[in-house]
Design a protein around this motif. Structure first.
Motif, mmCIF file in Angstrom:
data_model
loop_
_atom_site.group_PDB
_atom_site.id
_atom_site.type_symbol
_atom_site.label_atom_id
_atom_site.label_comp_id
_atom_site.label_asym_id
_atom_site.label_seq_id
_atom_site.Cartn_x
_atom_site.Cartn_y
_atom_site.Cartn_z
ATOM 1 N N HIS A 178 0.835 -1.200 0.000
ATOM 2 C CA HIS A 178 0.000 0.000 0.000
ATOM 3 C C HIS A 178 0.863 1.241 0.000
ATOM 4 O O HIS A 178 0.616 2.198 -0.753
ATOM 5 C CB HIS A 178 -0.914 -0.009 1.226
ATOM 6 C CG HIS A 178 -1.839 1.167 1.302
ATOM 7 N ND1 HIS A 178 -1.532 2.311 2.012
ATOM 8 C CD2 HIS A 178 -3.060 1.388 0.752
ATOM 9 C CE1 HIS A 178 -2.523 3.179 1.895
ATOM 10 N NE2 HIS A 178 -3.477 2.637 1.143
ATOM 11 N N GLY A 181 2.458 1.650 -3.283
ATOM 12 C CA GLY A 181 1.452 2.113 -4.229
ATOM 13 C C GLY A 181 1.200 3.603 -4.098
ATOM 14 O O GLY A 181 1.067 4.317 -5.100
ATOM 15 N N LEU A 244 -5.975 2.741 -2.935
ATOM 16 C CA LEU A 244 -5.145 2.836 -4.133
ATOM 17 C C LEU A 244 -5.978 2.838 -5.412
ATOM 18 O O LEU A 244 -5.668 3.550 -6.369
ATOM 19 C CB LEU A 244 -4.144 1.675 -4.176
ATOM 20 C CG LEU A 244 -3.100 1.591 -3.070
ATOM 21 C CD1 LEU A 244 -2.121 0.443 -3.361
ATOM 22 C CD2 LEU A 244 -2.332 2.904 -2.918
#
Length: 326
Positions: A178, A181, A244
């Motif tokens: 995450h 990202g 995301l």
């Protein structure tokens, strides 16, 4: 991509001898020593720590002397641990381990993975980052502050280190996926510049997301990561901002996704929803979904199983996108 004869031979050799096989061949019953080179991210105190009172801890979970399984909590002075290959090929990799934003693992998705990619000639930088629940002024953006600064440091040092500043990739796993990202998708600088390093681009050239926490929305959210990052009752706006698949991916660098279909902690729908968003935004992307593997397999826990090929897949994909160009 233009591949020289030397580059083609290098990729052929890598294909002939799998990364995981070369890096995982047991040579000792004692865990290998940690790299001795570390880099502090911030020249002074990390930003926004006026209300931070935690004391850093590193905890060892392994009882087997053949390997470490450590995690770092309450980090106040984030660092990069550098693993240099015997024969560097000019490529760099920033590794961001997972830990549900509650801690950052040190070995499984950090140093263990770094050893595999260093065996392929890639210079690796493992990030130990600050965490959102520790009272930092930046709140949910505090880990991203460290990731942005870390990418800039790797790139700013590249020429002096004999590396290519245009071949800096990021690999993030689980909650680290995450964070990787966000580093890839977001273009807003999350901290005030502190020195000349902050004039360097923080955009990775490639992004590899390993079983990433992607969405902050039910029903596929990893609840622990959301709670640590956004609190018990996040607003709808915060959920959108930190998912995301809801971010603007237009113009972002290529992304590779790796996930197991039987992941019971971070459902594969996290990668599937993100893949759809990448496709819609026109981002060059590739996804590898394995029938089995569960969550958090890293390198050691997947040995001998189909998903063990993921480092080779990353290497080949990186070669196609110029990351390993000689």
């Amino acid at each position: 991509m233009i591949t020289t004869r030397r580059g083609a031979l290098g990729l052929a050799a890598a294909a002939a001898t799998p990364l995981s096989a070369r890096a995982m061949t047991p040579v000792s019953q004692i865990a290998p020593p940690d790299p001795s080179e570390t880099i502090r991210l911030w020249p002074g105190a990390a930003p926004g720590g006026e209300r931070v009172t935690v004391t850093p801890q590193v905890t060892e979970r392994s009882t087997d002397p053949a390997f470490h399984d450590r995690f770092a909590r309450y980090t106040t002075d984030p660092i990069l641990t550098v693993m240099r290959p015997e024969r560097p090929n000019g490529a760099s990799l920033l590794l961001i381990p997972g830990g549900g934003y509650r801690w950052a693992v040190v070995d499984k998705e950090g140093l263990d993975c770094a050893r595999v990619f260093a065996a392929a000639g890639i210079t690796c930088f493992v990030l130990r980052y600050r965490l959102p629940g520790d009272g930092w002024a930046a709140g949910p953006d505090v880990s991203l502050q460290d990731a942005q600064r870390a990418l800039r440091i790797v790139r700013a040092r590249a020429v002096a280190d004999g590396l290519d500043p245009a071949r800096v990739a990021v690999l993030g796993a689980s909650a680290g996926g995450h964070l990787a990202g966000m580093l890839t998708a977001r273009t807003d600088q999350t901290y005030a510049a502190v020195d000349a390093v902050d004039a360097v681009s923080m955009r990775p050239d490639l992004s590899i997301l390993l079983y990433p926490v992607a969405t902050m929305s039910d029903p596929f959210v990893h609840a622990g990561s959301r709670r640590e990052m956004l609190g018990e009752t996040p607003s709808a706006e915060a959920i959108v901002r930190y998912s995301l698949e809801r971010m603007d991916w237009s113009g972002r660098p290529p992304v590779m996704l790796v996930h197991a279909m039987d992941d019971a902690s971070v459902p594969v729908e996290n990668s599937l929803s993100l893949l759809s968003a990448l496709k819609a935004a026109g981002v060059k992307s590739e996804a590898h979904l394995f029938e089995e593997g569960g969550h958090g397999f890293g390198i050691r826990l997947i040995a001998g199983r189909p998903a063990a090929v993921w480092p080779e897949l990353v290497l080949r994909w990186g070669g196609r996108h110029g990351w390993l160009q000689a």
